[in-house]
Each structure stands twice: as structure tokens, then as C-alpha cells.
Design a protein around this motif. Structure first.
Motif, short mmCIF file in Angstrom:
data_model
loop_
_atom_site.label_atom_id
_atom_site.label_comp_id
_atom_site.label_asym_id
_atom_site.label_seq_id
_atom_site.Cartn_x
_atom_site.Cartn_y
_atom_site.Cartn_z
N CYS B 229 0.84 -1.21 0.00
CA CYS B 229 0.00 0.00 0.00
C CYS B 229 0.87 1.25 0.00
O CYS B 229 0.62 2.21 -0.74
CB CYS B 229 -0.90 0.02 1.24
SG CYS B 229 -2.08 -1.32 1.31
N ASP B 230 1.87 1.26 0.86
CA ASP B 230 2.75 2.43 0.95
C ASP B 230 3.43 2.71 -0.39
O ASP B 230 3.56 3.86 -0.81
CB ASP B 230 3.82 2.20 2.02
CG ASP B 230 3.26 2.25 3.44
OD1 ASP B 230 2.19 2.86 3.64
OD2 ASP B 230 3.90 1.69 4.34
N LYS B 231 3.86 1.65 -1.05
CA LYS B 231 4.53 1.81 -2.33
C LYS B 231 3.55 2.33 -3.39
O LYS B 231 3.90 3.20 -4.19
CB LYS B 231 5.13 0.47 -2.77
CG LYS B 231 5.93 0.53 -4.06
CD LYS B 231 6.60 -0.81 -4.34
CE LYS B 231 7.37 -0.79 -5.65
NZ LYS B 231 7.99 -2.12 -5.91
N GLY B 233 1.07 4.20 -2.82
CA GLY B 233 0.92 5.63 -2.54
C GLY B 233 2.08 6.43 -3.11
O GLY B 233 1.89 7.46 -3.76
N ALA B 234 3.29 5.93 -2.91
CA ALA B 234 4.49 6.64 -3.39
C ALA B 234 4.49 6.75 -4.90
O ALA B 234 4.99 7.73 -5.46
CB ALA B 234 5.75 5.92 -2.90
N LEU B 235 3.94 5.75 -5.57
CA LEU B 235 3.88 5.75 -7.03
C LEU B 235 2.64 6.44 -7.55
O LEU B 235 2.37 6.45 -8.75
CB LEU B 235 3.92 4.30 -7.55
CG LEU B 235 5.21 3.53 -7.25
CD1 LEU B 235 5.04 2.05 -7.59
CD2 LEU B 235 6.39 4.14 -8.02
N ARG B 236 1.85 7.02 -6.62
CA ARG B 236 0.59 7.67 -7.00
C ARG B 236 -0.32 6.71 -7.76
O ARG B 236 -0.93 7.04 -8.76
CB ARG B 236 0.86 8.95 -7.81
CG ARG B 236 1.44 10.07 -6.97
CD ARG B 236 0.39 10.72 -6.11
NE ARG B 236 0.93 11.48 -4.97
CZ ARG B 236 0.15 12.12 -4.11
NH1 ARG B 236 -1.16 12.10 -4.24
NH2 ARG B 236 0.66 12.76 -3.09
N LEU B 237 -0.35 5.51 -7.23
CA LEU B 237 -1.22 4.47 -7.77
C LEU B 237 -2.18 3.98 -6.69
O LEU B 237 -2.67 2.85 -6.74
CB LEU B 237 -0.39 3.29 -8.28
CG LEU B 237 0.46 3.56 -9.51
CD1 LEU B 237 1.38 2.37 -9.80
CD2 LEU B 237 -0.45 3.84 -10.72
N SER B 238 -2.44 4.82 -5.70
CA SER B 238 -3.29 4.37 -4.60
C SER B 238 -4.69 4.02 -5.11
O SER B 238 -5.42 3.28 -4.47
CB SER B 238 -3.37 5.43 -3.50
OG SER B 238 -3.96 6.61 -3.99
N ASP B 239 -5.06 4.56 -6.27
CA ASP B 239 -6.39 4.21 -6.77
C ASP B 239 -6.45 2.80 -7.35
O ASP B 239 -7.51 2.38 -7.81
CB ASP B 239 -6.93 5.26 -7.74
CG ASP B 239 -5.96 5.59 -8.84
OD1 ASP B 239 -4.85 5.01 -8.88
OD2 ASP B 239 -6.29 6.45 -9.68
#
Lengths: 370, 370, 370, 370
Positions: B229-231, B233-239
């Protein structure tokens, strides 16, 4: 907007850290069951109307006081100052501000000595003390740790209508902003401020105030927070979980929000970062960045924006609220009038339509929620 | 409801475990970026149209095949059987069932030898094989582990309209039910079935089918899932995070659901329990128990109920859907027509009003969502 | 070497898994304090002479029986078989082997029904049963979990002088070797064997035997094992930690070895890998590879090689020992006569001098220890 | 004992925290492979002779400088001060102490501005600076995290012959003692001192000095430290693990000690406690308490006591050593002349015989080691 709070001529007290919160609960047994039976806070002492609780690594008398009372509320946000003289400094500072100020040489609660309580210019009941009873630091008592052991009081979070005004006041009181949420027009939705070297000792969250948004305890590791959730499930108390667990964007900490039997909000929190350098870089988040409050883009439930605890004045009466006139973070980010983006480049396209999360992929995250 | 699937006179093949899934992706580079670049699955081999991936502890050639194609879909749910002879057994079994059956001595994909593929009585493309190329088991290669390393293929999950019919068919095929979700009237909403000694090799989820609900990979620990999940988020792929992370009630596992670039659903999963005894107790969950799918009572997003992947027949054409006629789990649990309870005793009071989550405390969990 | 154990004409019983161990303890209260008070095993039932314990995810009556007795020993290594008929199969199998065999329709201990106990050809008291009382599987009872909760019985470990002979016998009994430790001359120092799909249900460790080397319980995650160490420190019982925590080379599991009040060795173990495929690759470790027993190269304490528990015959008398005549793993790896390498290429240079760890860098790991 | 270090008339500089260490390495490529390839520190910049490294949560230019040189050594223990003026204060302070002092407006290394370096009264090369280049804080860059990611520089550890003298000097410099190790006669074996609110910014360890004992980096959680061990095993570098992993008594932190290619000792460290209150209770450990340095009672390897890195004077020449004349912690705790106890009550019995660990149960922990 509202008038700026003046800067006293006397120096601000040298605050070390947020130290404890005193909350009024309407059913002491029920609250004790929650904080002791479920969350495993350690009882330093207790009597028929009051329970004094501390976290595993604490050496001062308590981090949380539960007091039986008629209406759920918060009666003190208490900070420790660097020396006995700084209690005098606090008294002088708030007297010059024209606040209601009370001083008790023997403290307002057990375990704490000479203290001053004020109703601060924002309406909050703030306390300052140095003298405190030392108790056993249970850090090495692993025979007492539970899977979700709370090891430190981490921070407070306050709801106030005018965040820039509150920040200005807090900076004069010696706090430093570490992170905030703004929009392109400069509206400030929330601001995090520290004395100790963590992301915050308290935060100011925009909303009708003064109210207490939450009080936060730290665990060692993320699995400790998951263990609390698991236990709540086993006890069929999962409906006390309001939001999370998740990773914050702001603070980078791992979090969980619970609601105690009176609805007081408790955060369980771990792994923010060191902020103790004077030039620690401030992080400003765009209010429309969907990862600002949850790095994984999981939705913030509306109650988290709308609910907060009443605070009491020094006579124990609820402080009446002032409405926020700035934009509401909830309104500008979710629902028909708001928008949020996962990637900034997506935002620029979507802004005109105010649709944000409305495009295919992330509908399951936001579009279906409201 | 629909006709029962007959029991062949020949013995069912001795299935060891779910072994791999073959999926069709519409943009191979994008999918490779997701499964290799983000999820760190290991590439066994690849060419211009196909990527063969495995998890860290696997010793067979692959657990996932990505194949470039025109329409996102699933072309095989592949199981390993105990011996070469069991491939013959599988062929005989499904021929007697009157299914379309194909046999390839050299396998349908690289790394796999003699295999049989069938379109099973529920419409799914099932494969059975024994012969497989062994590759390095990377279990000890900690120099290759990422924070969110996937270590095993854990299970499949299939959407089918008539769950009892599907369960009956699967039991004949040698699967054992470990857990299921029912209501007081006996409607079965989902059922989990195993060959290996975990909670499942596959599950049958009620809905319009045949469709593929998800394929699941296991991590060692819970923090590995949080790291994914954190990764993201970092990649702006949280969706790409559809649901979770959370703790399942069913299976007791910690979970996360992602959607790949084509919308195929991937579960990341850890820590269910041993089920290998013949009298392993079956756990039946009440569909109205709000902790059945998330032990912490966090809401299931509607897309998780409604979306699933197309499956292909043996000619590579999408299999058309049969509608579910039994009640929908989503309908009976959330929204105006459904109800869920956290405590069974609360349910009995609320049933009449069909309000479920509508009482004070847990509004923030459910009442505001839909 | 010693004579091979013959293969009976009747089929071996179909064993599912190691199920429980019965141990004799000399001070029941002290042992209960250790297993219940410290390790938090769950008491299924108890009386003045016996305590029946189980792990959190178990649904059969117990995984460990503590029985008060005059001499610390092991009275049963108990395996569950697939059906009632397989108890008959076990009886027939061991009768044909000429072993002492006892059958009790009501079981030898509470909670277990029809059982057969044998003194097997290696001298160990083995039990086989199917019928067992089901109890609550506490897997979801997170209110009962401690930070170091034990969730499953994982395996036994037996000391026997002739490992190849023991392996041959166990393979005939239906076990499969997953890993072993050998040297270039083919001496086998230890061998791991499974029925369930983990690395082992039992292992054969070379040494004077028959003795019980250890019984192992699994935790969910590595931090659970660390929590047990922390608690032992808090209770000033750190001297019950014999070895570890560490990562095994063999099995790839994370481990800890404790010694109970009678010196019985308990392993706490987590995260080995799936071994259920018939062609699961066997891993053979070089006895001189210093990472075989601890992947981090931390030294094995001599007591771990030399100490083990007495086993009892069916009359409750200690079984006398047969000496190992093959090389001792301790002797060939540490001290003046042994050598170990971290990198195989280093070994080849060092072999002549038998100095192994004697070169600069790793002196702190091995050279100074003995 | 040796002469006390005088207290200057000018105020001590206001030190914020330990900030970076500059070490001389004899093979830059090999060292880079270790710190970047194995430990995944982030390269801020590098050239042919120097590599500048930082941890994931750092925002200043570096926490570690590797400089190619002829002899492995430490050329600077560098602290950050609160403001540019405090660099002046540091210069004045050490000039009055009669130390060799050098000031460089452009810094001694890249990324750092105005700095002062001194050879302090204990012989150590200390640096003080405020001005520093800010770089990206990678805290949120989870795409860059490895399983063992180092997130902060935590502390230094220095070897010095006369610990009370060193402590006195450090207290004058503004440090506060948080924990120490003493014996009943008042001999001080080691002392931990802080500026920031953790257990230490540096520690003084008794031994021939001045030497550098270790530099420590923090991880978020304990499993991150285990992951470093696992990776070292996979790379067949387990012989770089000198001691641990384990739980410290002192500091309550989880730890691991590695040796870099030149033998410089690196600690990986996590989860000590907040010490920021002025009356933070000091913890004094008995040198004979076997849990003081490892809470689990695992033995301290002799090299950990005896080995340390040379430090350089301001001309780059090795500083010659002064021998410790006080008792050695190793001598008084292990071997024929020392004793250690797990339970204080055991100690009192054993003291006369100086046998300590020699009684039955814990022989495997201590008695067999030396």
C-alpha cells in the motif's frame, strides 16, 4: 477574518510536550473497560470518580484522566513545561492575554503539583505544569505488554474555526508548524505543530470550535495497531473503529481512529519522523490531494470531519461554538461540490467538471461512497 | 434452482493445489510494470506477447501468465494434480461430464507439459497438469525480496450464480468446504473450498457468472501487505487499491484487494489457518454479520461485489453470463434493503426496521456510506 | 552400520500430522507456570496430575500434555491418522514389525479416543489416533492472544544414532524428506520429514538415542517470537533461552529454542514454506556450511547438540541409549577438529588447515567461542 | 584518576543532535557496495574518492561520508548546532579548552557550510555546523524502501579510558546522561548521553581510547533489522554480523551489530524511548546483570568489547591510545575472573565463588562460551 490574537510582552512558557488530557465520561465503568480492558492502558491509581492512566513508556503519573461527569467533554489539554518557573511564565502570559486563569499549587488532579489552567484565546482549557509524581516506567515490563500496547501519549488535535489565527497564536506560544493542508487560494484547512521532536504535540483542524478532535497514543509498530483492531473484532466492538487503519500522508504515520463509549475520538499512531531541527522542512499538502489524509487513498468517513468533543471552561461548563466560515475540507473534497485527485495531472483535467474521483478506475474508492 | 451437475462414474482427479492463472491483458507493458515493477513478482521468462511470473517460494515454472490480447479476461484456472496419471483422470472425468476438453502433451503454455484444459460445467476454463519445469525456489534469496514480497500463490475466487450447485460439483471433484456465508433461510452467498491444507484453493462467490473474482498471492507477514500500500501511494497508484487492507472474518486472514491495469482483481493475503484434518470444522457466517468479510467492520465497497473478470472458453471467446437469481449479498447487507449487525443481539432488534447500521454509534462505519 | 528396519507387508497408516506430545514433568506447577503463565498456551482441561494444553488455532483437544512424574521424559509422540481404520492399520503395521504395541479404545489421555501406542523400531513411544474431542478453535479470539501467541503445533525433533536407518524407516511409514544435512562423504547428520505440507512433522537428528530433541510451536509472525524473548527478560527468565532467536538455513524458518523447567527443549518457529507437491525439491546442506543451522552464522551452542530428553517405553521406563557411531555434527563443525565456512570458496582454502572460522573477519562469530 | 577537564567560561554550543560521521575506508568500491548495495543507504552525491550517504527520513545532505584513504579510521563525529552563532560558540568553547581547532566557512565536506572541527579533550575529532544543504526527505518514497531500510542516524558510540571524566566533560557540553552501567564500587563502565530526545546521541564506553566503537542507524521496526540479517545470509556475508540481533537492556532498543569491510562497527537500532523531559529518570544497570547489554541474556562476543576504530586528528594522523586503568567490563563479567547473574538473588549466592553462570540451567548461555 477574525481578529488576530495579540502577542504578550512577556515570554511564552517553555513547553516540553503534550503530557495528558483530562476527559469527562458519563459512565466511568464503561470507559474504564474501554481504556483498560480493551486498550490496556495502565492504571496508576483510581477512585470512585476518577481513573488515572498511563502508557507503557511513561514515567509521569498519567497521560489520561477519566472523570465521571454529566456530559462527555474535555476539561484539560495539559502540557508539561521545562521548570517550575515556566508555570509562572505561563500564568503571566495568559493573564496578559486577558484569559481566565486559575492556579493551584497542589494541582487540579492527583499526581500533578503546581499547575495553571487557562481558557485560552481560542476557547480551549489548557493546563501547564512542571511538578509531577514519578511512577515506574513500564518500558521493560514485557510481562505486562499486550499485543496492542500503547507506549506514549503522542499528540492532541483541536478543532477551531480559523486555522491561520490559531496557528499564529500557537507560533507565538512557541510551537512550530511541521505540516499543513491548504488549497491554491491559500485557505488553510489544518495545521500540525510541535514542541517535542515529532510531527506534532497538537494540531489545529478547521471546523466549528473550540472542540477536541482526538487524543493520540503511540504504539511501537504497525502490527500493534492491527492487533487492537483484531481484538475489537473479537469483542464485537468493531463499531468503535471509526476510520483506518491506514497510512497518513500528513505525518507519514500509521494510524487508527477509535471512538470511546462517549464518542471521544482516540487515535492510535506510529512512526512519524524526527522534526527537531530548527529548519525542519514544512510539508504543505494540497487539500485536493486524495493521499493527504490517507496515503492509500482510502476515504475519510464524514463523521471524522463532523464529530468532535465539547470542551469545558474552567467552571466546567461547555464552551459554545464559533462556526467556521472558511471552506470545509469535507465539502471541497468529497461529494457533489468537491473533488480529489490521486495524481496531480489528473486533477487539472478534472477541475472544471468538479468530478474528481468520478472517472472509472477509482470509482470504487470514492465515487460510490457518497 | 438450476439442475445439479451429475457425478461421473470415473474417479475425480487427485488435485494437489491451485497452481497458476493465465490472464489476458490488453497492454502487456503496463501489466508487466504492475506485476513486476510494483508487486515484484519474479520473471521466469518472457517474450513479446507473454510474461511468466512466479512468487518467491515457488519451484514450478510460474504462478501467473500474462498474455497480450484484445480483451481483458482469464483463460485458465490451473491446478496441479498428483501424478501424470491424474491428468488422464481429469480428461476422463470431464469428458464424462460432457464438457469441451482439450489435451496438449506439450502444454498450453511454456514450462508446463502434458495438460488438459476443459470448460467446466460452471463455464470456467479449468486446467490440470502434473508435468512442470522446476525453477529455482527463491525462498532464501533475501537479496531479491522487496518489502512487499509475494511468496506463494494462495487461491482463486470465482463468481457463479448458483453457489450450492457449484459447491456440490466441487465437492465431487474432491474439494472440501472450510467456510461459507449463509442466511437464516439457507441461502448460500459464498463458499470456500480447499485441496491443500489452507482455507481455500478456490472460493465460489454468488453473482452473475462465470467470472473470475480474484487471484490471491500470500506474503509472509502483515507488514508486507502494508508495504505494498505504501509503495502504491508513493507511485501515486493508490487508486489501484480497491478494498482493504483489513482482516477477514472468513479465513481469519489479513487481506488487500488491488485492481490491475485491466481491472483484474488481485488479493494479497496472509495468515489463514491449517485445515488439513478430515474433520476440520466448517465455519458458517451469517450474511448479516458485519464482521464476516471484514473483521473490523470496515465496509465492503460495492465494486467488490459487482465487478469481476470475463472468462474465456477454449477458443478464446468470452463466456456469456448467467444471472444470479438468489439474493445478492450486497443487497441484503447494505443500503435501504439490507442490514448488518456488529452484535447479534443488536440485529434482532433492528431486523424489523431493516435499518441495521443506522443506530448512533456505527453510523460512521456504514450508515453514511451508501 | 546397524541393520535396516524391515518393511511390513501391510500398508503403513495414513498419517495426517504430528498432533501432540505427552511429556513428564517433575514439578507440575512450575511447568504450568512456564507453558501457561509464560508461553500462554491455552488450558483445555487440567487436574492435579495433568494439564492439557492447546495452541490458538487448534480444534483438537490438545497439543501438549504435561503429566507429573518422577523423571523428566517424553511418554508419547502422537500423530493423527486419516480415519478410525488407520488406527487399525497402525496397529497391524507395528505388530508386524515386532514392536511392543498397546491399544486403548478410550485413549491413553483425556480427549483422545481409540489409540494405539507403540515403542517403534528406533525406540520411540509413538502414538496414532483419529478419534478426538473437538474444542473451540480460538483463532478469532484476539481478546485472548498474547504478544507471543503460539498458534499451531508445528513439529517434533528426535535424536537417533543412525539417521539413514531412521529415514529409511520413516519413508516406509509414509514420510517424505524435505531437507537434510550431509557431508561430502555422504554422512547424514540430520533429516527433516513431513506428512503435512510444511517442512516437517518430525526430524531425525544424529546423536545418542532415542531421545527427544525438541517439540515446536508456530507463531504467526517473527515479532511474536521476539516478544517471547522480551517477556522472558522481564520475568528474569532469560536463561531459559538456549539458542536464538535466529533464521534457520534448513527450513528457512525463524526460530527460538527454550528449555522448560525440566530442561525439555521447546522451539518457537515461524514461516517455513509449502512442501505439499510430490516432487517438492529436497534441499541438502553441507554440514560445513556455517549458515545451515543459522542463516546469519550465529553459533549453535554446544548444549543444543548434546542435550535431549529421555523417552519412555510403554511401561513408563526410560529407554536406554544407543551411541551414535557416525561423526558428530558438533565435532566436525566447531572446535579444534571441525571447520565451518561462510562462503564455499573460503572452505576449500581452509580445509587443509581445519581452521575454518579462524581467519580475521569472522573470529568474533566463531573463533572466540570455543 | 586522570585530571578533570576544565569548564570554559563561555557557554557551550547548543547542540541539536548527532548529524553525520566521516569515516576513512581503504577500498571505496567495497565500502560503497556494503553501505549502498547491502544496507541501501541513499547516495546524495559521490565522486572518485568520496561517497555521501543519507538515511530515508533525513533532509540534510548526508549522515555518513565514506572517504578513500590509506588507513581505516574516523575523521569526524559531526553534530548539528541550533544556529550559525552556535558554531562561533563551539569555536570559542574549544579554544578556551586549549584544543586544536579548525574553522572552514565552506565546510570540510560537501553539503555542509561553515563548520568548526576540534580535537576534543578526550582526543576525538568533533565537528559542529549549522549550515547545510537541504535534500529531498525520502520518507514518503516507499518505492525506494528496501526491507531493511535505514531511516535515521541514531547515535555514535565512543571508547574512552576514563568514563566518569568523559561524562563530566560531556555534561558540561550540554549532554544529559540517560543510562549507565556501574558496579557496586561505583566503577562506571559505560554511559549513554543525549541531546535530542532519544536515549543517546553518543555513548562513552570504557576502554583504551580514543576510538570509535560504532555508529548507529535506526529502522522503523524490528523486522527491518531481521531483513538485513536475512539479506546478509543470502549474500553469504553473514560473517559481517558481529553480534545480535537482540534486545538491549540499556536503551530497551532492538539491535544488530555489523562490521563493514574495514571492520568499522555499524549498529542497526530501533525502538528506544522518549527522554526529552528534564527530569527523565536515569537508569543505572549493574555490570553483573547479564541482561544489561542483551535483555535475553545472549552473550556479548569478546570482539565487541575489544575492537574499535582508530580516530584521526585534524591532520589526518591516527590518535594514539591511552589505556583504561579501571576494570574492564569484559573481565568482570565473563571468563574465569568475572561473573554475571540473570536474577539478582542468584548473584548474591554466587558471588563468593565467582561462578555466576556456571550453574546448570544457563551453562548453554554463558558457561560454554569462554
Amino acid at each position: 477574518m477574525s481578529q488576530t490574537i495579540p502577542v504578550p510582552s512577556v515570554p511564552a512558557p517553555d513547553i516540553i510536550r503534550c503530557a495528558y488530557m483530562e476527559i469527562v465520561v458519563t459512565d466511568l465503568k464503561k470507559s474504564r473497560d474501554f481504556y483498560v480492558g480493551v486498550l490496556d492502558l495502565q492504571v496508576t491509581e483510581e477512585d470512585e470518580t476518577t481513573v488515572y492512566l498511563r502508557s507503557m513508556e511513561e514515567f509521569i503519573h498519567h497521560n489520561l484522566v477519566l472523570r465521571q461527569g454529566p456530559v462527555a467533554a474535555v476539561s484539560a489539554f495539559s502540557y508539561r513545561v521545562r521548570s517550575p518557573e515556566e508555570v509562572d511564565a505561563a500564568e503571566a502570559y495568559f493573564r496578559e492575554l486577558g484569559c481566565r486563569v486559575e492556579r493551584k499549587k497542589n494541582g487540579f488532579v492527583r499526581g500533578i503539583g503546581d499547575s495553571v489552567r487557562v481558557q485560552d484565546p481560542l476557547g480551549f482549557p489548557y493546563e501547564f505544569f512542571y511538578d509531577v509524581e514519578h511512577v515506574e516506567r513500564l518500558a521493560w515490563r514485557y510481562d505486562l505488554y499486550s499485543p496492542g500496547a500503547l507506549v506514549r501519549l503522542d499528540h492532541f488535535n483541536q478543532v477551531t474555526p480559523d486555522v491561520p489565527k490559531a496557528v499564529d497564536y500557537m507560533e507565538n506560544l512557541g510551537f512550530k508548524v511541521t505540516e499543513d493542508i491548504q488549497d491554491a487560494e491559500g485557505t488553510v484547512y489544518a495545521s500540525w505543530m510541535r514542541r517535542k521532536s515529532t510531527v506534532h504535540d497538537t494540531a489545529m483542524t478547521g471546523g466549528d470550535g473550540p472542540r477536541m478532535h482526538h487524543v493520540a497514543f503511540a504504539t511501537h509498530e504497525k502490527h500493534n495497531i492491527l492487533a487492537i483492531c483484531d481484538k475489537l473484532g473479537a469483542l464485537r466492538l468493531s463499531d468503535t473503529i471509526e476510520r483506518g487503519p491506514g497510512r497518513h500522508g500528513v505525518s507519514n504515520a500509521f494510524y487508527l481512529y477509535l471512538r470511546d463509549p462517549d464518542g471521544h475520538r482516540i487515535e492510535i499512531y506510529t512512526q512519524d519522523y524526527y522534526t527537531g531541527d530548527p529548519d525542519n522542512p514544512r510539508v504543505t499538502w494540497d487539500v485536493h490531494d486524495n493521499q493527504r489524509r490517507d496515503w492509500w487513498g482510502n476515504p475519510v468517513v464524514p463523521s471524522w470531519y463532523t464529530d468532535a468533543s465539547t470542551v469545558l471552561d474552567l467552571d466546567g461548563n461547555p464552551v459554545s461554538l464559533t462556526q467556521r466560515t472558511d471552506d470545509s475540507e469535507m465539502d471541497v473534497t468529497i461529494g457533489a461540490d468537491g473533488f480529489s485527485y490521486t495524481r496531480r495531472e489528473d486533477a487539472t483535467t478534472d477541475v472544471d467538471e468538479h468530478s474528481g474521483a468520478g472517472d472509472g478506475e477509482d470509482e470504487f474508492k470514492l465515487g460510490h461512497q457518497l
